[in-house]
Write a protein that holds these residues in place. Structure first.
Motif, PDB file in Angstrom:
ATOM      1  N   GLU A  27       0.607  -1.279  -0.185  1.00 26.96           N
ATOM      2  CA  GLU A  27      -0.291   0.557   0.157  1.00 26.96           C
ATOM      3  C   GLU A  27       0.752   1.464  -0.408  1.00 26.96           C
ATOM      4  OE1 GLU A  27      -2.734  -0.622   3.525  1.00 26.96           O
ATOM      5  OE2 GLU A  27      -4.085  -2.072   2.339  1.00 26.96           O
ATOM      6  N   ASP A  31       0.623   3.793  -3.049  1.00 20.34           N
ATOM      7  CA  ASP A  31       0.878   5.285  -2.280  1.00 20.34           C
ATOM      8  C   ASP A  31       1.425   6.488  -2.816  1.00 20.34           C
ATOM      9  OD1 ASP A  31      -2.093   4.736  -1.228  1.00 20.34           O
ATOM     10  OD2 ASP A  31      -1.392   4.835   0.151  1.00 20.34           O
ATOM     11  N   ILE A  71      -4.162  -5.103  -3.370  1.00 18.03           N
ATOM     12  CA  ILE A  71      -3.940  -4.570  -3.861  1.00 18.03           C
ATOM     13  C   ILE A  71      -5.357  -3.517  -4.523  1.00 18.03           C
ATOM     14  CG2 ILE A  71      -2.697  -3.141  -5.475  1.00 18.03           C
ATOM     15  CD1 ILE A  71      -0.215  -4.745  -4.735  1.00 18.03           C
ATOM     16  N   HIS A  74      -7.364  -2.138  -1.828  1.00 21.96           N
ATOM     17  CA  HIS A  74      -7.147  -0.415  -1.737  1.00 21.96           C
ATOM     18  C   HIS A  74      -6.769   0.207  -2.098  1.00 21.96           C
ATOM     19  CE1 HIS A  74      -3.190   2.343  -0.006  1.00 21.96           C
ATOM     20  NE2 HIS A  74      -3.156   2.379  -0.727  1.00 21.96           N
ATOM     21  N   ARG A  77     -10.632   1.765  -2.572  1.00 25.29           N
ATOM     22  CA  ARG A  77     -10.665   3.031  -1.653  1.00 25.29           C
ATOM     23  C   ARG A  77      -9.919   4.273  -1.810  1.00 25.29           C
ATOM     24  NH1 ARG A  77      -9.161  -1.663   1.906  1.00 25.29           N
ATOM     25  NH2 ARG A  77      -6.807  -0.643   1.859  1.00 25.29           N
ATOM     26  N   ARG A  78      -9.099   4.441  -1.795  1.00 27.01           N
ATOM     27  CA  ARG A  78      -7.633   5.565  -2.459  1.00 27.01           C
ATOM     28  C   ARG A  78      -9.013   6.152  -3.906  1.00 27.01           C
ATOM     29  NH1 ARG A  78      -4.318   8.146  -0.928  1.00 27.01           N
ATOM     30  NH2 ARG A  78      -2.799   8.773  -2.430  1.00 27.01           N
TER      31      ARG A  78
END
Length: 87
Positions: A27, A31, A71, A74, A77-78
């Motif tokens: 993550e 990011d 991933i 993730h 969510r991002r």
């Protein structure tokens, strides 16, 4: 080598040595990659490019512990976060 290639290479290395907690490192890699892009459209395109790369059959063969699926979660969510950020 561009940032997408570096990100994919880092994720593949993490997948190869998969152990509990690897998703946290992955993550952070994701990011850092996304932080290179400004604006909703650029980040969305970066997310799509990363997902396409990880979906390639030669990459999927190296997926360990469901890391790529984590991933993907993730990134979802991002995506929700950037939708609110750039409204």
């Amino acid at each position: 080598m561009d940032s997408l290639d570096n990100t994919v290479r880092s994720i593949l290395l993490l997948a190869a040595s998969y152990k509990p907690g690897t998703i946290i490192k992955a993550e952070r890699v994701v990011d850092a990659y996304l932080d290179e892009f400004q604006g909703y459209q650029a980040r969305r395109a970066a997310m799509d490019a990363l997902l396409r790369e990880l979906a390639l059959p030669e990459r999927q063969a190296r997926n360990r512990g469901g890391l790529f699926e984590l991933i993907e979660l993730h990134l979802k969510r991002r995506h929700r976060e950037i939708v609110h950020l750039f409204q």
